[in-house]
Enzyme design. Sequence first.
Site, PDB file in Angstrom:
ATOM      1  N   GLY A 161     -43.510 -20.738  25.084  1.00  0.00           N
ATOM      2  CA  GLY A 161     -43.111 -20.537  23.686  1.00  0.00           C
ATOM      3  C   GLY A 161     -44.363 -20.408  22.833  1.00  0.00           C
ATOM      4  O   GLY A 161     -45.306 -21.169  23.016  1.00  0.00           O
ATOM      5  N   GLU A 201     -46.866 -27.195  29.229  1.00  0.00           N
ATOM      6  CA  GLU A 201     -46.600 -27.801  30.540  1.00  0.00           C
ATOM      7  C   GLU A 201     -46.368 -26.750  31.648  1.00  0.00           C
ATOM      8  O   GLU A 201     -46.940 -26.831  32.733  1.00  0.00           O
ATOM      9  CB  GLU A 201     -45.341 -28.621  30.320  1.00  0.00           C
ATOM     10  CG  GLU A 201     -44.928 -29.542  31.359  1.00  0.00           C
ATOM     11  CD  GLU A 201     -43.459 -29.946  31.119  1.00  0.00           C
ATOM     12  OE1 GLU A 201     -42.871 -29.626  30.065  1.00  0.00           O
ATOM     13  OE2 GLU A 201     -42.924 -30.575  32.037  1.00  0.00           O
ATOM     14  N   ASP A 217     -44.285 -29.106  20.524  1.00  0.00           N
ATOM     15  CA  ASP A 217     -43.581 -30.342  20.901  1.00  0.00           C
ATOM     16  C   ASP A 217     -44.511 -31.557  20.981  1.00  0.00           C
ATOM     17  O   ASP A 217     -44.049 -32.693  20.960  1.00  0.00           O
ATOM     18  CB  ASP A 217     -42.879 -30.161  22.248  1.00  0.00           C
ATOM     19  CG  ASP A 217     -41.900 -29.002  22.256  1.00  0.00           C
ATOM     20  OD1 ASP A 217     -41.480 -28.585  21.150  1.00  0.00           O
ATOM     21  OD2 ASP A 217     -41.572 -28.503  23.344  1.00  0.00           O
ATOM     22  N   ARG A 260     -23.183 -31.309   6.153  1.00  0.00           N
ATOM     23  CA  ARG A 260     -23.559 -29.950   6.561  1.00  0.00           C
ATOM     24  C   ARG A 260     -24.769 -30.031   7.496  1.00  0.00           C
ATOM     25  O   ARG A 260     -25.662 -30.859   7.286  1.00  0.00           O
ATOM     26  CB  ARG A 260     -23.984 -29.097   5.359  1.00  0.00           C
ATOM     27  CG  ARG A 260     -22.879 -28.767   4.392  1.00  0.00           C
ATOM     28  CD  ARG A 260     -21.963 -27.655   4.928  1.00  0.00           C
ATOM     29  NE  ARG A 260     -21.135 -27.137   3.862  1.00  0.00           N
ATOM     30  CZ  ARG A 260     -20.025 -27.703   3.413  1.00  0.00           C
ATOM     31  NH1 ARG A 260     -19.603 -28.835   3.944  1.00  0.00           N
ATOM     32  NH2 ARG A 260     -19.333 -27.156   2.426  1.00  0.00           N
ATOM     33  N   HIS A 282     -36.517 -21.500  15.275  1.00  0.00           N
ATOM     34  CA  HIS A 282     -37.832 -20.883  15.491  1.00  0.00           C
ATOM     35  C   HIS A 282     -38.672 -20.745  14.227  1.00  0.00           C
ATOM     36  O   HIS A 282     -39.860 -20.408  14.332  1.00  0.00           O
ATOM     37  CB  HIS A 282     -37.648 -19.526  16.175  1.00  0.00           C
ATOM     38  CG  HIS A 282     -37.159 -19.675  17.579  1.00  0.00           C
ATOM     39  ND1 HIS A 282     -35.831 -19.827  17.881  1.00  0.00           N
ATOM     40  CD2 HIS A 282     -37.820 -19.761  18.747  1.00  0.00           C
ATOM     41  CE1 HIS A 282     -35.696 -19.983  19.183  1.00  0.00           C
ATOM     42  NE2 HIS A 282     -36.880 -19.950  19.738  1.00  0.00           N
ATOM     43  N   VAL A 283     -38.073 -21.050  13.073  1.00  0.00           N
ATOM     44  CA  VAL A 283     -38.875 -21.091  11.839  1.00  0.00           C
ATOM     45  C   VAL A 283     -40.056 -22.038  12.041  1.00  0.00           C
ATOM     46  O   VAL A 283     -41.163 -21.815  11.548  1.00  0.00           O
ATOM     47  CB  VAL A 283     -37.996 -21.585  10.661  1.00  0.00           C
ATOM     48  CG1 VAL A 283     -38.827 -21.972   9.461  1.00  0.00           C
ATOM     49  CG2 VAL A 283     -36.985 -20.524  10.285  1.00  0.00           C
TER      50      VAL A 283
HETATM   51  O1  F6P Z   1     -41.457 -25.856  23.749  1.00  0.00           O
HETATM   52  C1  F6P Z   1     -41.385 -25.268  22.491  1.00  0.00           C
HETATM   53  C2  F6P Z   1     -39.951 -25.024  22.101  1.00  0.00           C
HETATM   54  O2  F6P Z   1     -39.950 -24.479  20.806  1.00  0.00           O
HETATM   55  C3  F6P Z   1     -39.023 -26.239  22.193  1.00  0.00           C
HETATM   56  O3  F6P Z   1     -39.186 -27.120  21.101  1.00  0.00           O
HETATM   57  C4  F6P Z   1     -37.686 -25.574  22.264  1.00  0.00           C
HETATM   58  O4  F6P Z   1     -36.730 -26.395  22.912  1.00  0.00           O
HETATM   59  C5  F6P Z   1     -37.963 -24.348  23.080  1.00  0.00           C
HETATM   60  O5  F6P Z   1     -39.344 -24.081  22.976  1.00  0.00           O
HETATM   61  C6  F6P Z   1     -37.197 -23.126  22.628  1.00  0.00           C
HETATM   62  O6  F6P Z   1     -37.460 -22.101  23.513  1.00  0.00           O
HETATM   63  P1  F6P Z   1     -37.137 -20.564  23.245  1.00  0.00           P
HETATM   64  O7  F6P Z   1     -38.212 -20.031  22.334  1.00  0.00           O
HETATM   65  O8  F6P Z   1     -37.186 -19.954  24.596  1.00  0.00           O
HETATM   66  O9  F6P Z   1     -35.799 -20.511  22.569  1.00  0.00           O
END
Ligand code: F6P
Length: 337
Positions: free
Chosen positions: A6, A99, A123, A261, A267-268
Amino acid sequence: MLTGGGDCPGLNAVIRAIVRKGVAEYGHEFVGYRDGWRGPLENDSRPLGVPEVRGILPRGGTILGSSRTNPVKEEGGVERIVENLKGAEVDGLIAIGGEDTLGAATTLSDRDVKVVGVPKTIDNDLGATDYTFGFDTAVNIAMEAIDRLHTTAESHKRALICEVMGRHAGWIAWHAGIAGGANVILIPEIEFDVELVCEYIDRRFDSQYSPIIVVAEGAQPKGGTAATRDGSLDEFGHERLGGIAHWLEDQVRERTGHDARATVLGHVQRGGTPTAFDRVLATRFGLHAIDAADAGAWGKMTALRGTEIQLVPLQEATAELKTVPESLYREAEVFFG
Ligand code: F6P
């Protein structure tokens, strides 16, 4: 070099630092492999000189592209990478990733590929380093969102639930929750009691304020499981987490009678320009990574220990998932309710 997994803010700052110092001080030449491990697997690279890295320091994302391609899972993948690097006369590889990417780098290093690792992830869950770059930016984005949620929550007398990323670690939730003055913080490390969460919510409403609940995407109720999107796994075997905030929204409405709510930041948190802290950490990681490569310190990765950047064995990147200790979580409890 390559960037895998990511993306996160600060990747371009690492790339820039490696190229700038590598060219100016050591006279090295660079190529950038595209889209993580897919690049060396398919021999897909681009030239990476000083002109290519001009102006990228404040830019989010990665100019090299990224992917979750796992070369170890691919039939003959590792051998193909070894061959392709040899064919391209690449002397050493700098792998920038979390990782998963660094786990694959470790496998390649065990097969005598010359690799230096640079840790990244929003993370902040890599045991080998005190902080990863990208984390501070994600926390600041989440904090700003929480600040904004407070004012609209007060206007409508609603409970607002903010779901943040972090996979199986609650670092983003804990930090953003404290910084944003959340009334409840829920993290994956400690199963939560939904009754108690609702008590906190009632108590907050009783004091004439509206509660903000920050929940990590991996948090789970007592006896329950983490909410997932569709049960599918990525190439490294990770489930796609998400949905706990909407589950909580229904629970709060049913159990307290108050309106609730959910907001899912998603992803922001990974996009846009890095904070000063992340730019500095990423730059320092890049400078130390190219020093390590030049010195032939292969099989190592950069790590922040206190204020020092150190080199540690690449295996340490995946040795231990760094999670929020219970004692730290309890420090926040005085603000609950
Ligand atoms: O490891 C970074 C991360 O943004 C996590 O916090 C999240 O669970 C995961 O990647 C989301 O992955 P993707 O971008 O594949 O949706």
